[in-house]
Design a protein around this motif. Structure first.
Motif, PDB file in Angstrom:
ATOM      1  N   SER A  49      -2.985  52.457  25.810  1.00 44.01           N
ATOM      2  CA  SER A  49      -4.426  52.355  26.021  1.00 44.01           C
ATOM      3  C   SER A  49      -5.189  53.206  25.011  1.00 44.01           C
ATOM      4  O   SER A  49      -4.721  54.257  24.581  1.00 44.01           O
ATOM      5  CB  SER A  49      -4.775  52.816  27.443  1.00 44.01           C
ATOM      6  OG  SER A  49      -6.170  52.850  27.618  1.00 44.01           O
ATOM      7  N   GLU A  50      -6.385  52.740  24.646  1.00 45.34           N
ATOM      8  CA  GLU A  50      -7.254  53.496  23.742  1.00 45.34           C
ATOM      9  C   GLU A  50      -8.038  54.567  24.480  1.00 45.34           C
ATOM     10  O   GLU A  50      -8.641  55.434  23.861  1.00 45.34           O
ATOM     11  CB  GLU A  50      -8.238  52.551  23.045  1.00 45.34           C
ATOM     12  CG  GLU A  50      -7.578  51.568  22.122  1.00 45.34           C
ATOM     13  CD  GLU A  50      -8.569  50.602  21.509  1.00 45.34           C
ATOM     14  OE1 GLU A  50      -9.792  50.783  21.698  1.00 45.34           O
ATOM     15  OE2 GLU A  50      -8.116  49.667  20.838  1.00 45.34           O
ATOM     16  N   ARG A  51      -8.061  54.503  25.799  1.00 48.74           N
ATOM     17  CA  ARG A  51      -8.816  55.484  26.580  1.00 48.74           C
ATOM     18  C   ARG A  51      -8.151  56.851  26.512  1.00 48.74           C
ATOM     19  O   ARG A  51      -6.932  56.964  26.540  1.00 48.74           O
ATOM     20  CB  ARG A  51      -8.940  55.052  28.033  1.00 48.74           C
ATOM     21  CG  ARG A  51      -9.814  53.844  28.168  1.00 48.74           C
ATOM     22  CD  ARG A  51     -10.054  53.480  29.583  1.00 48.74           C
ATOM     23  NE  ARG A  51     -10.821  52.240  29.615  1.00 48.74           N
ATOM     24  CZ  ARG A  51     -11.443  51.782  30.663  1.00 48.74           C
ATOM     25  NH1 ARG A  51     -11.381  52.427  31.802  1.00 48.74           N
ATOM     26  NH2 ARG A  51     -12.117  50.667  30.596  1.00 48.74           N
ATOM     27  N   GLU A  52      -9.002  57.861  26.438  1.00 48.73           N
ATOM     28  CA  GLU A  52      -8.535  59.241  26.448  1.00 48.73           C
ATOM     29  C   GLU A  52      -9.107  59.929  27.673  1.00 48.73           C
ATOM     30  O   GLU A  52     -10.273  59.746  28.013  1.00 48.73           O
ATOM     31  CB  GLU A  52      -8.980  59.977  25.181  1.00 48.73           C
ATOM     32  CG  GLU A  52      -8.324  59.442  23.936  1.00 48.73           C
ATOM     33  CD  GLU A  52      -8.741  60.203  22.695  1.00 48.73           C
ATOM     34  OE1 GLU A  52      -9.889  60.710  22.643  1.00 48.73           O
ATOM     35  OE2 GLU A  52      -7.913  60.305  21.779  1.00 48.73           O
TER      36      GLU A  52
ATOM     37  N   PHE B  30     -12.874  58.774  28.197  1.00 52.54           N
ATOM     38  CA  PHE B  30     -13.549  58.318  26.986  1.00 52.54           C
ATOM     39  C   PHE B  30     -12.891  57.059  26.440  1.00 52.54           C
ATOM     40  O   PHE B  30     -11.669  56.909  26.526  1.00 52.54           O
ATOM     41  CB  PHE B  30     -13.469  59.381  25.882  1.00 52.54           C
ATOM     42  CG  PHE B  30     -14.234  60.624  26.165  1.00 52.54           C
ATOM     43  CD1 PHE B  30     -15.580  60.706  25.879  1.00 52.54           C
ATOM     44  CD2 PHE B  30     -13.604  61.736  26.715  1.00 52.54           C
ATOM     45  CE1 PHE B  30     -16.294  61.868  26.132  1.00 52.54           C
ATOM     46  CE2 PHE B  30     -14.292  62.897  26.967  1.00 52.54           C
ATOM     47  CZ  PHE B  30     -15.651  62.964  26.674  1.00 52.54           C
ATOM     48  N   LYS B  31     -13.699  56.193  25.858  1.00 54.03           N
ATOM     49  CA  LYS B  31     -13.194  55.094  25.045  1.00 54.03           C
ATOM     50  C   LYS B  31     -13.980  55.179  23.750  1.00 54.03           C
ATOM     51  O   LYS B  31     -15.166  54.853  23.711  1.00 54.03           O
ATOM     52  CB  LYS B  31     -13.388  53.742  25.711  1.00 54.03           C
ATOM     53  CG  LYS B  31     -12.732  52.615  24.914  1.00 54.03           C
ATOM     54  CD  LYS B  31     -12.685  51.335  25.685  1.00 54.03           C
ATOM     55  CE  LYS B  31     -11.924  50.284  24.890  1.00 54.03           C
ATOM     56  NZ  LYS B  31     -11.845  49.035  25.612  1.00 54.03           N
ATOM     57  N   GLY B  32     -13.326  55.679  22.712  1.00 53.53           N
ATOM     58  CA  GLY B  32     -14.030  55.989  21.474  1.00 53.53           C
ATOM     59  C   GLY B  32     -14.959  57.172  21.725  1.00 53.53           C
ATOM     60  O   GLY B  32     -14.573  58.175  22.298  1.00 53.53           O
ATOM     61  N   ALA B  33     -16.227  57.024  21.347  1.00 52.35           N
ATOM     62  CA  ALA B  33     -17.207  58.091  21.547  1.00 52.35           C
ATOM     63  C   ALA B  33     -17.951  57.950  22.871  1.00 52.35           C
ATOM     64  O   ALA B  33     -18.727  58.815  23.244  1.00 52.35           O
ATOM     65  CB  ALA B  33     -18.207  58.094  20.398  1.00 52.35           C
ATOM     66  N   GLU B  34     -17.703  56.863  23.599  1.00 54.81           N
ATOM     67  CA  GLU B  34     -18.422  56.586  24.845  1.00 54.81           C
ATOM     68  C   GLU B  34     -17.719  57.223  26.048  1.00 54.81           C
ATOM     69  O   GLU B  34     -16.516  57.056  26.247  1.00 54.81           O
ATOM     70  CB  GLU B  34     -18.506  55.071  25.052  1.00 54.81           C
ATOM     71  CG  GLU B  34     -19.260  54.659  26.284  1.00 54.81           C
ATOM     72  CD  GLU B  34     -19.242  53.151  26.501  1.00 54.81           C
ATOM     73  OE1 GLU B  34     -19.765  52.725  27.534  1.00 54.81           O
ATOM     74  OE2 GLU B  34     -18.697  52.411  25.656  1.00 54.81           O
ATOM     75  N   THR B  35     -18.495  57.935  26.874  1.00 53.00           N
ATOM     76  CA  THR B  35     -17.973  58.505  28.113  1.00 53.00           C
ATOM     77  C   THR B  35     -18.060  57.444  29.199  1.00 53.00           C
ATOM     78  O   THR B  35     -19.143  56.970  29.521  1.00 53.00           O
ATOM     79  CB  THR B  35     -18.783  59.744  28.547  1.00 53.00           C
ATOM     80  OG1 THR B  35     -18.785  60.679  27.481  1.00 53.00           O
ATOM     81  CG2 THR B  35     -18.171  60.387  29.774  1.00 53.00           C
TER      82      THR B  35
END
Length: 155
Positions: free
Chosen positions: A143-146, A44-49
């Motif tokens: 990184s902002e990615r989860e 995920f990056k924010g709400a986007e998969t």
């Protein structure tokens, strides 16, 4: 001086045709998860998969920036070339009654990266296996990615 230099191990971990030395070698208890455990990693990056990675297809996933050797490329500049590993291991646990139960479980290990690896918001220590559970959230460096680990429920 009869101390070990590490040169033999370094040569054994060299990637053929390159000057790259792998920081990680799979342990003897490494196993690919059974088909009944179809672990997935959602990116995920924010709400986007952004992506879904089928983790059950391999026993080991090397993460980092070095595209020639990693299994999962992390583009962020705070990620190390060989940053972390998701490793499936065969473990046997004994309960209080002496019954043994064996299974394949996922673990995460940080390869002494410069900017660290976080699991559920807590930085994990380098070079130590940390067991991963379904729903755990991984972050690489700054990184902002989860990356969310998921084991779909049995139907």
């Amino acid at each position: 001086n009869f101390r070990q230099t590490g040169l033999l191990a370094q040569e054994a971990n060299r990637v053929e045709g390159t000057d790259i030395v792998l920081k990680y070698a799979e342990p003897p208890d490494a196993r690919q998860p059974p088909a009944s455990q179809d672990w997935r990693l959602y990116v995920f990056k924010g709400a986007e998969t952004l992506d879904t990675v089928p983790l059950w297809t391999r026993s080991c996933w090397l993460m980092g920036r070095e595209g020639r050797v990693v299994d999962m490329r992390v583009e962020h500049p705070s990620a190390s070339k060989q940053h972390a590993v998701i490793q499936f291991k065969y473990v046997t646990r004994t309960n209080e009654f002496g019954d043994k139960k064996s299974m394949v479980k996922p673990y995460l290990i940080d390869l002494d990266s410069a900017n660290g690896t976080s699991l559920n918001g807590d930085r994990i220590p380098g070079s130590r296996y940390i067991e991963v559970k379904s729903g755990d959230v991984l972050r690489i460096g700054l990184s902002e990615r989860e990356y969310v680990f998921m084991l779909p429920p049995k139907t």
